[in-house]
Design an enzyme around this catalytic site. Structure first.
Site: not given
Ligand code: ARG
Length: 508
Positions: A205, A327, A333, A340
């Protein structure tokens, strides 16, 4: 310009002035450039249609949008090699039956070789009427060698031809995919061995659950991908069955030897047993897309874990620059874009899985043009899964782990199960030990300390069975090492998993 030409048919758009009335829209459409009797504008198109390979019975011209809608050459040209291989073998089979002479066979082989060369070198000129790779290659062959080329399609149909080309293409791609998948497994296996000492929290979980080895986590994904490799292996014989010699649907009337053709083309599982099924069957497309979707689903879960583990909050791993991006606005970043994309592209392949099943499900027996829709999905999925596996190989071979951060993620409460198991070893039934350990967690919470900070007296207030040796429980390493059955997270068990995976990879 005639008025019929002014109201020219524009694919997909009804003339605006007529949109309000169904009757006039219809009449405008039927008076469009397509159906005009203006012979000057019509003649070249009609002539072109008659020149199509199937054009003999046709007198009317094809709507240009229909040509675009109907053609598959723009994407099935990537099967040019398979189409040529299949044709060479078919020509040989025709020769063996005395349908074509040795001279004609030689000429067809030479011609096909030339056609292949043109594709290879990028000089193949697509003609306006080429519909798919089969018609394009045949048209070009006839241009190159003349009448002998016209004999090649004797007894053959594009229905058995397309299934043959597609299966051959898929067989070849599956082999490459398996190689890549196994490269991933090999690298992950080596990493697991080298980094076997790193401990980290295992989650259920997404909550910290029990101590595991980093390698155990990595090998968990290998286990899933190994199943995928097995799936690819298991499905291959079902792809490697030859449809050629099935004709349009009823079989081949010239006695071509299908077994010989199968052997020549590398269809190692023989021939499709029923000609009607042979031209209907797209199971091999569905299975290829399904197996690829499983791979993508597994890579997606792997990527999801790594996305979480690479956040600043976790910091268990860092991705190499090669698989990250920055970024445009925030200079600090470093985003895990490769991961992804693995996750996102899985969604895309699952869409194709639903897509291909839906295309096939309602088609009547044998070939229907719906089946042409199989190819774009198949090609896209195979490209996506191949690129994805290669990206995953890049990621797994370049990422860095930070065992010191992993250890920070381990908290004493993750040893509550071990505390219960301590009491089991002292003779208490597990259900009761679970309760006592739960009470220890609650007591620690009440006292505002960690469970491992409870004194022996604290523990003895919960059960008389606690003794000095309970101190041993508070070790993450011990917790991992106790789980030494097959498949567990103890070092020996993890190394055993490595050894088994290596043996699997060495097998073939
Ligand atoms: N381009 C077609 C396809 O991809 C080839 C088969 C065409 N067969 C036919 N009967 N129209 O499916």
């Amino acid at each position: 310009m005639s008025s019929a030409r002014t109201a020219a048919f524009r694919p997909g758009r009804a003339p605006t002035a007529a949109r309000n009335s169904a009757g006039s829209t219809l009449s405008r459409w039927s008076r469009s450039a397509l159906s005009t009797t203006d012979n000057r504008s019509r003649a070249p198109i009609a002539e072109a249609t008659a020149k199509k390979l199937w054009g003999g019975r046709f007198t009317g011209e094809t709507d240009p949008l229909m040509h675009k809608y109907n053609q598959s050459l723009s994407y099935d040209q990537r099967m040019w090699r398979e189409d040529i291989d299949g044709s060479v073998v078919y020509a040989k089979a025709l020769h063996a039956q005395g349908i074509i002479t040795q001279q004609e066979l030689d000429s067809i082989k030479e011609g096909l070789e030339e056609v292949g060369k043109e594709w290879d070198e990028g000089t193949f000129q697509v003609a306006p009427n080429d519909e798919d790779i089969h018609t394009a290659n045949e048209r070009r062959l006839v241009e190159l060698i003349g009448d002998a080329g016209k004999k090649l399609h004797t007894g053959r149909s594009r229905n058995d031809q397309v299934a043959t080309d597609g299966r051959l293409w898929t067989m070849r791609r599956l082999q490459v995919l398996r190689q890549d998948l196994r490269t991933f497994l090999r690298i992950a296996c080596e990493r697991s061995e080298q980094e076997v000492d790193a401990l980290m929290p295992g989650f259920t979980h997404l909550q910290p659950a029990q101590t595991v080895r980093w390698s155990h986590w990595l090998l968990s994904h290998c286990a899933a991908l190994q199943r995928d490799d097995e799936r690819l292996r298991d499905m291959t014989p079902r792809v490697a069955r030859l449809p050629l010699g099935s004709g349009a649907l009823a079989g081949n009337p010239f006695g071509v030897d299908r077994q010989v053709m199968a052997e020549d083309l590398g269809f190692f599982d023989g021939v499709c047993p029923n000609s009607m099924d042979a031209v209907s069957d797209r199971d091999w497309v569905i299975e290829a897309i399904f197996c690829s979707s499983m791979i993508m689903t597994h890579l997606s879960r792997w990527a999801e874990d790594l996305i979480v583990y690479s956040t600043a909050q976790f910091g268990y791993v860092s991705m190499a620059d090669a698989y990250s991006t920055g970024s445009s606005l925030m200079p600090q970043k470093k985003n895990p874009d490769a991961l992804e994309l693995l996750r996102g592209k899985a969604g895309r392949t699952l869409g194709s899985l639903a897509g291909i099943l839906t295309v096939v499900k309602g088609t009547p027996t044998t070939y229907n043009k719906d089946l042409q829709e199989d190819k774009e999905m198949l090609f896209d999925v195979m490209d996506t899964v191949s690129d994805s596996v290669r990206i995953a190989i890049g990621v797994v071979s370049t990422m860095t782990i930070h065992p010191e951060k992993m250890v920070l993620g381990l908290s004493a409460d993750m040893l509550a199960t071990d505390l219960a198991e301590y009491l089991v070893r002292k003779g208490m039934p597990f259900r009761d030990t679970h309760h006592v350990a739960g009470e220890a967690v609650a007591l620690a919470e009440k006292k505002g300390c960690g469970i491992s900070d409870l004194t022996l007296e604290d523990l003895r207030s919960l059960s008389e069975l606690f003794e000095e040796d309970v101190a041993e429980v508070w070790s993450f390493d011990r917790s991992a090492e106790l789980r030494c059955t097959e498949g567990g997270t103890a070092k020996s068990s993890v190394l055993e998993q490595v050894a088994k995976l290596k043996a699997y990879l060495d097998e073939e």
